[in-house]
Design an enzyme around this catalytic site. Sequence first.
Site, PDB file in Angstrom:
ATOM      1  N   HIS A 163       0.804   5.077   1.517  1.00  0.00           N
ATOM      2  CA  HIS A 163       0.080   5.878   2.508  1.00  0.00           C
ATOM      3  C   HIS A 163       0.726   7.257   2.575  1.00  0.00           C
ATOM      4  CE1 HIS A 163      -2.381   6.691   6.000  1.00  0.00           C
ATOM      5  NE2 HIS A 163      -1.312   7.172   6.595  1.00  0.00           N
TER       6      HIS A 163
ATOM      7  N   ASN B 219       0.855  -1.187   0.000  1.00  0.00           N
ATOM      8  CA  ASN B 219       0.000   0.000   0.000  1.00  0.00           C
ATOM      9  C   ASN B 219       0.887   1.231   0.000  1.00  0.00           C
ATOM     10  OD1 ASN B 219      -2.398   1.597   0.325  1.00  0.00           O
ATOM     11  ND2 ASN B 219      -1.932   1.807   2.511  1.00  0.00           N
TER      12      ASN B 219
ATOM     13  N   SER C  88       4.736   6.727   2.490  1.00  0.00           N
ATOM     14  CA  SER C  88       5.359   5.442   2.837  1.00  0.00           C
ATOM     15  C   SER C  88       4.738   4.340   1.994  1.00  0.00           C
ATOM     16  CB  SER C  88       5.102   5.091   4.310  1.00  0.00           C
ATOM     17  OG  SER C  88       5.497   6.132   5.178  1.00  0.00           O
TER      18      SER C  88
ATOM     19  N   ASP D  55      -2.609   0.311   8.145  1.00  0.00           N
ATOM     20  CA  ASP D  55      -1.394   1.120   7.941  1.00  0.00           C
ATOM     21  C   ASP D  55      -0.276   0.738   8.910  1.00  0.00           C
ATOM     22  OD1 ASP D  55      -2.793   2.519   5.972  1.00  0.00           O
ATOM     23  OD2 ASP D  55      -3.484   4.042   7.378  1.00  0.00           O
TER      24      ASP D  55
HETATM   25  C1  GAR Z   1      -2.926   9.013  -2.439  1.00  0.00           C
HETATM   26  O1  GAR Z   1      -2.422  10.190  -1.871  1.00  0.00           O
HETATM   27  C2  GAR Z   1      -2.684   7.834  -1.514  1.00  0.00           C
HETATM   28  O2  GAR Z   1      -1.469   7.902  -0.830  1.00  0.00           O
HETATM   29  C3  GAR Z   1      -3.846   7.955  -0.570  1.00  0.00           C
HETATM   30  O3  GAR Z   1      -4.926   8.333  -1.370  1.00  0.00           O
HETATM   31  C4  GAR Z   1      -4.451   9.061  -2.499  1.00  0.00           C
HETATM   32  C5  GAR Z   1      -4.982   8.382  -3.731  1.00  0.00           C
HETATM   33  O4  GAR Z   1      -4.717   9.146  -4.868  1.00  0.00           O
HETATM   34  N1  GAR Z   1      -4.083   6.729   0.106  1.00  0.00           N
HETATM   35  C6  GAR Z   1      -4.579   6.656   1.331  1.00  0.00           C
HETATM   36  O5  GAR Z   1      -4.895   7.623   1.991  1.00  0.00           O
HETATM   37  C7  GAR Z   1      -4.745   5.245   1.849  1.00  0.00           C
HETATM   38  N2  GAR Z   1      -5.005   5.263   3.244  1.00  0.00           N
HETATM   39  P1  GAR Z   1      -4.739   8.492  -6.308  1.00  0.00           P
HETATM   40  O6  GAR Z   1      -6.095   7.788  -6.450  1.00  0.00           O
HETATM   41  O7  GAR Z   1      -4.637   9.639  -7.253  1.00  0.00           O
HETATM   42  O8  GAR Z   1      -3.600   7.537  -6.404  1.00  0.00           O
END
Ligand code: GAR
Length: 196
Positions: A113, A111, A140, A149
């Site tokens: 995060h 994942n 991360s 997480d």
């Molecule tokens: C990203 O910033 C990712 O790190 C976060 O959501 C966004 C997705 O953007 N993920 C989380 O918060 C998971 N807990 P994207 O759809 O444009 O890749």
Amino acid sequence: MNVTMKAPLAILISGRGSNMAALIEAARAEDCPYAVALVASNNPDADGLRIARNAGIATFAHSHKGLEREDFDAIIDRALRKAGVRYVALAGYMRIMSDAFVRGWAGRMLNIHPSLLPKYKGLDTHRRAIEAGDAEGGCSVHLVTPTLDDGEVIAQASIAIVPGDTAETLAARVLKAEHQLYPAALAAYVRGHVGR
Ligand code: GAR
């Protein structure tokens, strides 16, 4: 690397899919150790599904609405197995997963995060980092375990927090770093994992 030797990867998304797009783009390189076999989503309207289809990637979408967590995860699991997937990359997949699903992919599901874990698990990471007066935020890449997480961190990138930063301005800079970090960390992980 011969294309047939690439490890089949599924990317799970819920929305925009910019990290997914970065992984798809990186997979085009001949020496990338993974190939994107499937993009799957719990949100049939996710923008990322359209991006994946335009890139010629197979997609699978099924809404989680009205389903028990275990039942929904079993549907996703079947789609992943049917596609012959070996690794799973969560990329903005905003679902808590059942223990059984996570255990089934132990050591093979990563994942990204948007915080410097172990700081700021969960949501609103950038706002919390700014409000805490942190000098830096970041992102991360970690292994996924049943606790949210919490799995082993395999790569991180730090981004300075500057005066006047809002959650939005910091998020935009961290997102750029995510697009670099995730493909590189995933490739390194898959390479180091070969034969295991
Ligand atoms: C990203 O910033 C990712 O790190 C976060 O959501 C966004 C997705 O953007 N993920 C989380 O918060 C998971 N807990 P994207 O759809 O444009 O890749």
